[in-house]
Design an enzyme around this catalytic site. Structure first.
Site, short mmCIF file in Angstrom:
data_model
loop_
_atom_site.label_atom_id
_atom_site.label_comp_id
_atom_site.label_asym_id
_atom_site.label_seq_id
_atom_site.Cartn_x
_atom_site.Cartn_y
_atom_site.Cartn_z
N TYR A 156 -114.53 21.21 36.99
CA TYR A 156 -113.95 22.17 36.85
C TYR A 156 -112.86 23.31 37.75
O TYR A 156 -112.45 24.10 37.85
CB TYR A 156 -114.55 22.91 35.65
N1 LIG Z 1 -115.06 32.17 28.31
C1 LIG Z 1 -115.76 32.05 30.10
O1 LIG Z 1 -116.54 32.17 30.59
C2 LIG Z 1 -114.38 31.83 30.48
C3 LIG Z 1 -114.14 32.02 31.92
C4 LIG Z 1 -113.51 32.31 33.18
C5 LIG Z 1 -112.19 31.95 32.93
N2 LIG Z 1 -112.85 31.08 31.68
C6 LIG Z 1 -111.07 30.46 30.28
O2 LIG Z 1 -111.04 31.67 29.96
C7 LIG Z 1 -109.49 30.59 28.73
C8 LIG Z 1 -110.45 30.26 27.48
O3 LIG Z 1 -111.12 30.49 27.23
P1 LIG Z 1 -112.53 31.06 26.17
O4 LIG Z 1 -113.30 31.43 26.49
O5 LIG Z 1 -111.33 31.65 25.41
O6 LIG Z 1 -112.33 29.64 25.42
P2 LIG Z 1 -112.55 29.21 24.05
O7 LIG Z 1 -113.30 28.00 23.81
O8 LIG Z 1 -112.67 30.19 23.24
O9 LIG Z 1 -111.21 29.00 23.44
C9 LIG Z 1 -110.20 27.75 24.24
C10 LIG Z 1 -109.18 27.23 22.86
O10 LIG Z 1 -108.41 26.22 23.53
C11 LIG Z 1 -107.80 25.44 22.83
N3 LIG Z 1 -107.94 24.19 23.42
C12 LIG Z 1 -108.55 23.05 23.79
N4 LIG Z 1 -108.03 22.10 24.73
C13 LIG Z 1 -106.65 22.08 23.82
C14 LIG Z 1 -105.61 21.53 24.05
N5 LIG Z 1 -105.87 19.93 24.39
N6 LIG Z 1 -104.45 21.59 23.47
C15 LIG Z 1 -103.90 22.64 22.91
N7 LIG Z 1 -105.36 23.58 22.50
C16 LIG Z 1 -106.43 23.37 23.26
C17 LIG Z 1 -109.32 25.50 21.43
O11 LIG Z 1 -109.63 24.87 20.42
C18 LIG Z 1 -109.48 27.25 21.86
O12 LIG Z 1 -108.82 28.31 20.65
C19 LIG Z 1 -109.78 29.20 29.39
O13 LIG Z 1 -108.26 28.08 30.19
C20 LIG Z 1 -111.03 29.28 30.46
O14 LIG Z 1 -111.81 27.95 31.13
C21 LIG Z 1 -113.17 31.11 30.56
#
Ligand SMILES: NC(=O)c1ccc[n+]([C@@H]2O[C@H](COP(=O)([O-])OP(=O)(O)OC[C@H]3O[C@@H](n4cnc5c(N)ncnc54)[C@H](O)[C@@H]3O)[C@@H](O)[C@H]2O)c1
Length: 269
Positions: A156
């Site tokens: 990641y």
């Molecule tokens: N949650 C955290 O702690 C955090 C921290 C830093 C960065 N992020 C980043 O923020 C972004 C959103 O995270 P989140 O917490 O809202 O996650 P989440 O899991 O709530 O949402 C992610 C979304 O991406 C979709 N997805 C996953 N794989 C996919 C694919 N192959 N094609 C199309 N859609 C796909 C999922 O269905 C989901 O709707 C991500 O890139 C994550 O890495 C999250």
């Protein structure tokens, strides 16, 4: 002129988490059309229904962003059905959350494919129109994990380091060529969306999804180069730069508890 009002935005992974909240906030701020790409059909349908009931113009596309053929074909469909995208938010992401030795080859390919390569392929499809019209904004959701290494997050971390490097180089290209296309790189610490369920952080606060979204949208409105949260993340490069590696490990990893955050990780299943 408003950066959001009467514009069209596409959010990948926009059916849940911060992607969904960003879509809603953009619509509340006067966005004309929201396009959501997601791999989860049930969430995609329910989000569209929810937003349409509020009177908003929403288009949904079932796309696995890891599949480049699907990305190319769906991008063409969006251009035909919706028109030019003004704001692209590359948000879809996944996390495996285990020691590197326990990753399967598929885990590695999926993480890099969804979290890194997809952002470049999707951007490649929409950037040309933005450059031609000298108007557009691309927001790349990386992570603070793209600034610091951490146990149980190696792949990641690799995927998010890649995003930051690519996204910021793209920004420099856009500036060098005076394209007027804005690039914002977003690096949040953990956010309580469920993606990182089980994570514990003793000193650095876990970000609330709505606060993360407020900051990202403000970043779009103000053409911010970087959106980092919470504030302490702004100090990472400086502290890393001045401290010897072992000191950084001890202070950030042990005293701030970073290296233990993933101990009880459950994530989404
Ligand atoms: N949650 C955290 O702690 C955090 C921290 C830093 C960065 N992020 C980043 O923020 C972004 C959103 O995270 P989140 O917490 O809202 O996650 P989440 O899991 O709530 O949402 C992610 C979304 O991406 C979709 N997805 C996953 N794989 C996919 C694919 N192959 N094609 C199309 N859609 C796909 C999922 O269905 C989901 O709707 C991500 O890139 C994550 O890495 C999250």
């Amino acid at each position: 002129m408003s950066k959001i009002e009467s514009k069209k935005a596409l959010i990948t992974g926009g059916a849940s988490g911060i992607g969904k909240l960003m879509g809603l906030q953009l619509l509340q701020k006067g966005l004309a059309t929201l396009v959501i790409w997601d791999v989860n059909e049930t969430l995609l349908q329910s989000t569209a229904l929810e937003f349409k009931k509020m009177g908003y113009d929403v288009y949904i596309y079932l796309v696995d962003v890891m599949n480049t053929t699907q990305v190319i074909n769906t991008a063409a469909l969006v251009k035909k059905e919706v028109g030019k995208i003004d704001i692209l938010i590359n948000n879809a992401g996944i996390v495996v959350g285990k020691y590197f030795i326990d990753h399967t080859h598929e885990d590695i390919d999926k993480t890099m494919g969804i979290n890194s390569n997809a952002l470049m392929h999707i951007t490649r499809e929409f950037l040309g129109d933005m450059m031609q019209t000298k108007q557009g904004h691309i927001v790349n959701i990386a992570s603070a994990a793209g600034m610091v290494s951490n146990p149980k997050l190696s792949v990641y971390v690799a995927s998010k380091f890649a995003v930051i490097g690519w996204s910021d180089s793209l920004r420099l290209e856009m500036e060098k060529e005076k394209t007027n296309v804005k690039i914002t790189t977003v690096t949040p610490f953990y956010i309580s969306t469920g993606m990182f369920d089980g994570v514990k952080s003793s000193i650095i606060p876990i970000v609330k999804p709505q606060n993360a979204v407020n900051k990202i949208i403000r970043g779009i409105e103000n053409d911010r180069l970087y959106v980092r949260m919470p504030g302490i993340v702004n100090w990472v490069y400086f502290v890393k730069g001045i401290l010897p590696a072992r000191w950084f490990d001890t202070i950030v990893g042990k005293w701030f508890g970073m290296h233990a955050t993933m101990n009880e990780f459950k994530g989404r299943h």
